[in-house]
Structure formats: C-alpha cells, structure tokens
Write a protein that holds these residues in place. Structure first.
Motif, PDB file in Angstrom:
ATOM      1  N   LYS A 109     -13.764 -10.577 -11.298  1.00 60.49           N
ATOM      2  CA  LYS A 109     -13.340 -10.245 -12.659  1.00 60.49           C
ATOM      3  C   LYS A 109     -14.225  -9.129 -13.218  1.00 60.49           C
ATOM      4  N   GLU A 110     -13.578  -8.229 -13.930  1.00 60.70           N
ATOM      5  CA  GLU A 110     -14.311  -7.156 -14.600  1.00 60.70           C
ATOM      6  C   GLU A 110     -14.209  -7.373 -16.109  1.00 60.70           C
ATOM      7  N   GLU A 111     -15.340  -7.364 -16.783  1.00 65.28           N
ATOM      8  CA  GLU A 111     -15.341  -7.600 -18.220  1.00 65.28           C
ATOM      9  C   GLU A 111     -14.637  -6.477 -18.976  1.00 65.28           C
ATOM     10  N   ASN A 112     -14.878  -5.246 -18.543  1.00 69.58           N
ATOM     11  CA  ASN A 112     -14.367  -4.095 -19.275  1.00 69.58           C
ATOM     12  C   ASN A 112     -13.793  -3.055 -18.338  1.00 69.58           C
ATOM     13  N   ARG A 113     -12.694  -3.345 -17.704  1.00 71.87           N
ATOM     14  CA  ARG A 113     -12.114  -2.363 -16.787  1.00 71.87           C
ATOM     15  C   ARG A 113     -11.539  -1.189 -17.579  1.00 71.87           C
ATOM     16  N   GLN A 114     -11.876   0.021 -17.151  1.00 76.77           N
ATOM     17  CA  GLN A 114     -11.431   1.225 -17.860  1.00 76.77           C
ATOM     18  C   GLN A 114     -10.314   1.974 -17.124  1.00 76.77           C
ATOM     19  N   SER A 115     -10.307   1.885 -15.794  1.00 77.76           N
ATOM     20  CA  SER A 115      -9.349   2.675 -15.019  1.00 77.76           C
ATOM     21  C   SER A 115      -8.036   1.925 -14.808  1.00 77.76           C
ATOM     22  N   GLU A 116      -6.969   2.679 -14.647  1.00 76.25           N
ATOM     23  CA  GLU A 116      -5.659   2.080 -14.413  1.00 76.25           C
ATOM     24  C   GLU A 116      -5.589   1.486 -13.007  1.00 76.25           C
ATOM     25  N   ILE A 117      -4.616   0.634 -12.790  1.00 72.62           N
ATOM     26  CA  ILE A 117      -4.401  -0.010 -11.491  1.00 72.62           C
ATOM     27  C   ILE A 117      -3.209   0.681 -10.838  1.00 72.62           C
ATOM     28  N   ARG A 118      -3.385   1.150  -9.625  1.00 74.06           N
ATOM     29  CA  ARG A 118      -2.318   1.909  -8.961  1.00 74.06           C
ATOM     30  C   ARG A 118      -2.058   1.357  -7.561  1.00 74.06           C
ATOM     31  N   PHE A 119      -0.797   1.028  -7.289  1.00 73.58           N
ATOM     32  CA  PHE A 119      -0.353   0.667  -5.942  1.00 73.58           C
ATOM     33  C   PHE A 119       0.758   1.634  -5.561  1.00 73.58           C
ATOM     34  N   ASP A 120       0.515   2.446  -4.531  1.00 73.21           N
ATOM     35  CA  ASP A 120       1.450   3.504  -4.173  1.00 73.21           C
ATOM     36  C   ASP A 120       2.672   3.004  -3.409  1.00 73.21           C
ATOM     37  N   PHE A 121       2.551   1.864  -2.759  1.00 79.07           N
ATOM     38  CA  PHE A 121       3.725   1.337  -2.049  1.00 79.07           C
ATOM     39  C   PHE A 121       3.787  -0.182  -2.166  1.00 79.07           C
ATOM     40  N   ALA A 122       4.993  -0.675  -2.081  1.00 77.98           N
ATOM     41  CA  ALA A 122       5.224  -2.116  -2.136  1.00 77.98           C
ATOM     42  C   ALA A 122       5.310  -2.662  -0.715  1.00 77.98           C
ATOM     43  N   PHE A 123       5.104  -3.954  -0.576  1.00 82.49           N
ATOM     44  CA  PHE A 123       5.292  -4.580   0.736  1.00 82.49           C
ATOM     45  C   PHE A 123       5.765  -6.015   0.570  1.00 82.49           C
ATOM     46  N   ARG A 124       6.315  -6.524   1.646  1.00 84.96           N
ATOM     47  CA  ARG A 124       6.741  -7.921   1.693  1.00 84.96           C
ATOM     48  C   ARG A 124       6.381  -8.506   3.050  1.00 84.96           C
ATOM     49  N   ASP A 125       5.713  -9.630   3.056  1.00 84.68           N
ATOM     50  CA  ASP A 125       5.363 -10.353   4.280  1.00 84.68           C
ATOM     51  C   ASP A 125       6.021 -11.731   4.239  1.00 84.68           C
ATOM     52  N   ILE A 126       6.676 -12.082   5.328  1.00 89.51           N
ATOM     53  CA  ILE A 126       7.302 -13.399   5.446  1.00 89.51           C
ATOM     54  C   ILE A 126       6.792 -14.049   6.728  1.00 89.51           C
ATOM     55  N   ASP A 127       6.214 -15.222   6.595  1.00 91.25           N
ATOM     56  CA  ASP A 127       5.682 -15.943   7.745  1.00 91.25           C
ATOM     57  C   ASP A 127       6.356 -17.303   7.876  1.00 91.25           C
ATOM     58  N   GLU A 186      -4.626 -10.472 -14.700  1.00 88.72           N
ATOM     59  CA  GLU A 186      -3.418 -10.988 -14.052  1.00 88.72           C
ATOM     60  C   GLU A 186      -3.421 -10.660 -12.563  1.00 88.72           C
ATOM     61  N   LEU A 187      -3.942  -9.484 -12.207  1.00 87.74           N
ATOM     62  CA  LEU A 187      -4.058  -9.120 -10.800  1.00 87.74           C
ATOM     63  C   LEU A 187      -5.076 -10.017 -10.089  1.00 87.74           C
ATOM     64  N   VAL A 188      -6.190 -10.295 -10.756  1.00 89.65           N
ATOM     65  CA  VAL A 188      -7.198 -11.204 -10.196  1.00 89.65           C
ATOM     66  C   VAL A 188      -6.574 -12.566  -9.919  1.00 89.65           C
ATOM     67  N   ASN A 189      -5.769 -13.051 -10.846  1.00 86.56           N
ATOM     68  CA  ASN A 189      -5.116 -14.349 -10.667  1.00 86.56           C
ATOM     69  C   ASN A 189      -4.122 -14.313  -9.510  1.00 86.56           C
ATOM     70  N   PHE A 190      -3.398 -13.195  -9.374  1.00 83.71           N
ATOM     71  CA  PHE A 190      -2.440 -13.067  -8.279  1.00 83.71           C
ATOM     72  C   PHE A 190      -3.141 -13.152  -6.926  1.00 83.71           C
ATOM     73  N   TYR A 191      -4.203 -12.370  -6.760  1.00 85.00           N
ATOM     74  CA  TYR A 191      -4.940 -12.384  -5.499  1.00 85.00           C
ATOM     75  C   TYR A 191      -5.594 -13.740  -5.254  1.00 85.00           C
ATOM     76  N   SER A 192      -6.089 -14.371  -6.311  1.00 85.45           N
ATOM     77  CA  SER A 192      -6.723 -15.678  -6.166  1.00 85.45           C
ATOM     78  C   SER A 192      -5.717 -16.736  -5.720  1.00 85.45           C
ATOM     79  N   THR A 193      -4.503 -16.662  -6.262  1.00 82.62           N
ATOM     80  CA  THR A 193      -3.453 -17.617  -5.880  1.00 82.62           C
ATOM     81  C   THR A 193      -3.092 -17.463  -4.405  1.00 82.62           C
ATOM     82  N   VAL A 194      -2.965 -16.211  -3.948  1.00 78.32           N
ATOM     83  CA  VAL A 194      -2.660 -15.972  -2.540  1.00 78.32           C
ATOM     84  C   VAL A 194      -3.800 -16.477  -1.658  1.00 78.32           C
ATOM     85  N   TYR A 195      -5.017 -16.173  -2.049  1.00 80.01           N
ATOM     86  CA  TYR A 195      -6.192 -16.588  -1.265  1.00 80.01           C
ATOM     87  C   TYR A 195      -6.251 -18.112  -1.115  1.00 80.01           C
TER      88      TYR A 195
END
Length: 207
Positions: A109-127, A186-195
């Motif tokens: 977690k970052e207390e004061n994030r200043q920069s935008e979040i950028r994802f250049d491509f989407a992906f889908r994994d199915i197992d 919200e991104l931190v929560n997303f990654y934490s849920t996957v982990y």
C-alpha cells in the motif's frame, strides 16, 4: 489469452505426477516464439524452471509447438514429477490445488500515490486442474469459492471434489487502461485477492 489444463495424480506420500498443456494466443506467446526459434531446448527448460512454483521436482517431458490457427497460438506441454508436493502429517494431507498457476505478485500500500496506473494490454488466464487423490482420503476442509470483479479485472476460483477427483477452475482477467492514483487501493485489493485465492488450501483426512 492463456488456457491451461492440468491432470495430476498424488500418492499417499504427497508426491505428484503432473501433465500440463498450456495454449497461449494473442500477445501472450511472444516470449514462447523467442524460446522456440532462438533458444535451445536446454535453455527453454531453464526458463520454464524459473516459473515453476515447485520446491523439488523433475521434468520428465517437454514439447512446445506453434498451432496452425488464425490467431497466432503456441501449445506447450510439460510432464513433471513433484516430490513431497502435498504435506502429510499423521492422517492428514495438506494440498494447494493451484499447482502451476499461483500468482506471486503482491503490492504494498502507498499512502500518497502520485502517479497514474497504466496497463498497456489486457489478458485472460483460465486454468482447469484435475487432481486424482490417493485412495482412502476424504476432504476435511476445502477453500470457499473466491470471486472478485472490479475496474481492474475479474478473478474467480472454485474447487469441487467428486469421488477421488478434485477439480479447480481458476479464471483471472486484467483490464487495460489508465487509472488515477486514487484507484491504487483497489488495485492492491485485486492483487491481494488473486494472491490469497491462488493459495487456497485443501485438507484431506485418511478414513
């Protein structure tokens, strides 16, 4: 897109035999094209080993090929013998069903994030993972289904057991886009849920 189907068998001592077939299409095969055309098989296996979440194992078979599909796709098949994959303590066996698909990414977690979040491509994994359990064991504890949908993507993981066959269905999708710094929690929560979901445990008990 990455679609992986794994068939595995666990014996009473916790050893596991795995046969996994992974098909990657779209942008995901780029690294595999490099492996296929520029690296020796020895180097290909070296890269594969770096991505395996197994502490002790032998690779007994490996094959990678391009598929003649409209969308460029590569199929990778690997056979693995894992040693002491499941932990056996007394009459109980402790097992992580997400054998090859445990995501290792966690964000602080970052207390004061200043920069935008950028994802250049989407992906889908199915197992899809099907594990044949050793005779004489029954489920004592199985992780509850995990489901999350947010602006960054979706994650679903669920385990079922019928007879001596355990099946895990895992789907993770990450969206592309540019997101404001305020969305970082919200991104931190997303990654934490996957982990956490990828490390959902099953406890078996000997009858």
């Amino acid at each position: 897109e990455q679609i992986r189907t794994s068939a595995a068998t666990i014996d009473a001592t916790g050893n596991i035999d795995i046969d996994a077939v992974t098909v990657r299409s779209g942008q995901q095969p780029d690294d595999l094209y490099h492996k296929l055309h520029r690296l020796s098989e020895e180097k290909q296996l070296e890269l594969l080993r770096k991505n395996l979440n197994l502490s002790s194992y032998d690779i007994t078979g490996y094959h990678c090929k391009e598929l003649g599909t409209v969308i460029p796709s590569i199929e990778e098949e690997v056979q693995i013998k894992g040693h002491n994959y499941a932990t056996v303590t007394g009459k109980r066996m402790f097992l992580l069903p997400a054998i090859l698909s445990r995501d290792g990414a966690k964000l602080d977690k970052e207390e004061n994030r200043q920069s935008e979040i950028r994802f250049d491509f989407a992906f889908r994994d199915i197992d899809t993972v099907r594990i044949t359990l050793p005779a004489g064991y029954k489920p004592e504890s199985v992780m509850a289904p995990v489901s999350l949908s947010c602006k960054f993507g979706n994650y679903n993981a669920a385990i079922t057991i019928e007879g001596n066959t355990l099946t895990l269905i895992r789907k993770v999708e990450r969206n592309s886009g540019v997101f404001p710094p305020a969305d970082f929690p919200e991104l931190v929560n997303f990654y934490s849920t996957v982990y956490k979901g990828d490390r959902g445990r099953v406890v078996l008990v000997k009858e």
